[in-house]
Design an enzyme around this catalytic site. Structure first.
Site, PDB file in Angstrom:
ATOM      1  N   SER A   1      -5.467   5.758  -4.956  1.00 56.22           N
ATOM      2  CA  SER A   1      -6.277   4.752  -4.275  1.00 56.22           C
ATOM      3  C   SER A   1      -5.501   4.239  -3.077  1.00 56.22           C
ATOM      4  CB  SER A   1      -6.614   3.597  -5.223  1.00 56.22           C
ATOM      5  OG  SER A   1      -5.443   2.852  -5.538  1.00 56.22           O
ATOM      6  N   LYS A   2      -6.090   3.279  -2.366  1.00 61.54           N
ATOM      7  CA  LYS A   2      -5.454   2.760  -1.153  1.00 61.54           C
ATOM      8  C   LYS A   2      -4.130   2.072  -1.430  1.00 61.54           C
ATOM      9  CE  LYS A   2      -9.541   2.336   1.745  1.00 61.54           C
ATOM     10  NZ  LYS A   2     -10.412   1.437   2.537  1.00 61.54           N
ATOM     11  N   ARG A   3      -3.915   1.636  -2.673  1.00 58.69           N
ATOM     12  CA  ARG A   3      -2.633   0.983  -2.964  1.00 58.69           C
ATOM     13  C   ARG A   3      -1.474   1.974  -2.887  1.00 58.69           C
ATOM     14  NH1 ARG A   3      -4.967   1.470  -7.992  1.00 58.69           N
ATOM     15  NH2 ARG A   3      -3.828   2.718  -9.523  1.00 58.69           N
ATOM     16  N   HIS A   4      -1.774   3.278  -2.936  1.00 56.99           N
ATOM     17  CA  HIS A   4      -0.735   4.300  -2.832  1.00 56.99           C
ATOM     18  C   HIS A   4      -0.494   4.711  -1.381  1.00 56.99           C
ATOM     19  CE1 HIS A   4      -2.352   4.972  -7.019  1.00 56.99           C
ATOM     20  NE2 HIS A   4      -1.065   4.812  -7.246  1.00 56.99           N
ATOM     21  N   GLY A   5      -1.173   4.063  -0.446  1.00 54.88           N
ATOM     22  CA  GLY A   5      -1.048   4.433   0.961  1.00 54.88           C
ATOM     23  C   GLY A   5      -2.376   4.945   1.470  1.00 54.88           C
TER      24      GLY A   5
END
Length: 493
Positions: free
Chosen positions: A252-256
């Site tokens: 997801s976006k939390r991983h970049g």
């Protein structure tokens, strides 16, 4: 019931079918790549279908982003793009064929009625399941309701038994049909449900292999039932593993960044991105990692597809990008990085054209130390811009610990270099090493202050490469500036 594609003589036809409700994300790009590699390896066709039936969420911007993402990666499709929303009439006709064949029936239950029954079931602690009440209506009653204009959905009548298929990735998969309720294939407004539209389109496009993420496994038995009820030839199915972040959770976006286009703007090469994506769920064998696109096509085989979740590691992507930067011919590096240098305001297209050999030498040195185009650009200012910016930590460590000694050493270094008739590596190295020996210091004690004076930091290409790239006049000028900088620092008490 079971599904196994047995006609291996059919020309492979595969499709990538994204919904235009967002950008082309990493998982979608990986799916597109595997379909494309299979088609290229086995001499088939790779097709693109935009599944835009969700009018509320589908946007032209998202469709354009999908095209741009695939274009950047070089994943060209072989026929005209199919827009799912343009084929509603066929979807409805196929749904009604199911009714005519007795494989589906009209359901007159309203959303409010269904919601009421669902709440009642939940209140009793039961899972709601449609009870087939409309399937028990007489033919006359159905005809009466249809003639009166009463709206209806179309539900597939799930037969008894089980539905199985041999998945290319996971092997034999079986679903008991009792676990599948009679599912809607056509809404009361005449629009198809996902599984109906997908099967109708795949039949029309003569798709032979459906390769997609394994989050679609639960859709597959329903789609197989529709294929069989329509009397259509079944494709083979291959469900690819999910992609997780390094923490083991779904990407997801939390991983970049998860949009493929973001990586283009971060200085990642398309070739490196393709190589990296290919290894998310596939292995060519032999611990091989770095591959060109042609090598991936030649090596691709479904035998290498893996069941376990793949891990998206940004550091591995940067490493992969560095490997591909080193594989590129230097003129290709100049073309790609040169454009980025111009965008960053560090040079002009005119200067790139005027000094091609110098830029080639510069980027040959910088790409060794940069894993992305952006990293190369960040190294470039000392070679393209005056005055240079100094890293204060490097200045404090290498120039100001002993200001008087540093100024004297750099002054002698400047005079030694100025006296050289030939500004090239061999005489520069010979004379500077001789100076270090006369001063009774190691070469590093001379080279590091010199490096900081020339580029402003303690990290750079080899010191003699730096001197050659900067040239005699700029190198001597920067040494003069550094000495004045040191001498302008107040003496410590």
């Amino acid at each position: 019931m079971s599904s196994d594609s047995t006609d291996s003589a059919r020309t492979p036809r595969l499709r990538f079918a994204p919904s235009p409700t967002g950008y082309l994300h990493v998982g979608g790009a990986r799916t597109a790549l595997f379909n494309w590699l299979y088609a290229k390896h086995y001499g088939g066709q790779f097709l693109l279908r935009i599944e835009d039936t969700d009018r509320a969420r589908s946007t032209e911007a998202s469709t354009r982003a999908i095209f741009e993402g695939l274009g950047w990666l070089g994943l060209a499709w072989d026929e005209e793009v199919v827009f799912q929303g343009a084929h509603g009439e066929r979807h409805r006709a196929d749904a009604m064929r199911l009714v005519e064949r007795g494989a589906a029936y009209r359901c007159f239950c309203t959303p409010a009625e269904l919601d009421e029954r669902r709440k009642a079931a939940e209140a009793e602690g039961n899972a709601f399941r449609y009870d087939r009440r409309c399937d028990r209506l007489s033919a006359d009653e159905v005809a009466r309701r249809v003639d009166s204009g009463e709206p209806f959905a179309v539900r597939f009548r799930v037969p008894e038994g089980e539905t199985s298929w041999t998945d290319v990735v996971h092997g034999r998969i079986t679903f008991p049909n009792k676990d599948i309720e009679d599912f809607v294939v056509l809404r009361s407004d005449g629009t198809p449900i996902y599984n109906m539209a997908v099967v109708s389109d795949d039949i029309a496009m003569a798709i032979t292999l459906v390769m997609r993420g394994d989050d679609h496994i639960s859709n597959t038995p329903k789609q197989i039932l529709i294929y069989e009820a329509l009397g259509a030839e079944l494709p083979t199915f291959a469900h690819l593993p999910m992609i997780h972040g390094t923490d083991g959770k779904k990407l997801s976006k939390r991983h970049g960044a998860t949009a493929v286009g973001d990586y283009e703007h971060m200085g990642i090469l398309a070739e490196a991105m393709l190589n990296f994506l290919a290894l998310l769920g596939w292995s060519p064998g032999g611990d091989r990692e770095v591959m060109t696109v042609d090598e991936m096509i030649a090596l691709f085989s479904t035998d290498g597809l893996q069941k376990k979740a793949a891990v998206f590691d940004p550091k591995k992507l940067e490493w992969m990008n560095g490997q591909h930067l080193m594989l590129l011919p230097i003129d290709a590096v100049v073309a790609r990085v040169g454009a980025a240098l111009v965008s960053a305001g560090l040079t002009t297209e005119e200067d790139l054209r005027a000094r091609p050999d110098w830029y080639a030498r510069l980027l040959e040195q910088l790409r060794v130390r940069g894993r992305t185009v952006d990293e190369i650009v960040r190294q470039a200012p000392p070679f393209l811009r005056d005055p240079i910016e100094y890293d204060e930590d490097a200045v404090a460590k290498h120039l100001l610990k002993d200001p008087a000694g540093s100024a004297a050493l750099l002054g002698e270094t400047r005079d030694t270099l100025a006296a050289l008739p030939d500004w090239s590596t061999a005489p520069m190295e010979e004379s500077l090493r001789a100076l270090a020996e006369r001063r009774g210091v190691g070469a590093g004690k001379l080279f590091q202050p010199l490096r900081v004076a020339l580029v402003g930091s303690a990290a750079s290409p080899g010191i003699f490469d730096v001197l050659e790239l900067l040239g005699r006049d700029r190198s001597l000028h920067r040494l003069d500036v550094a000495v004045r900088r040191i001498e302008g620092v107040p003496r410590r008490a």
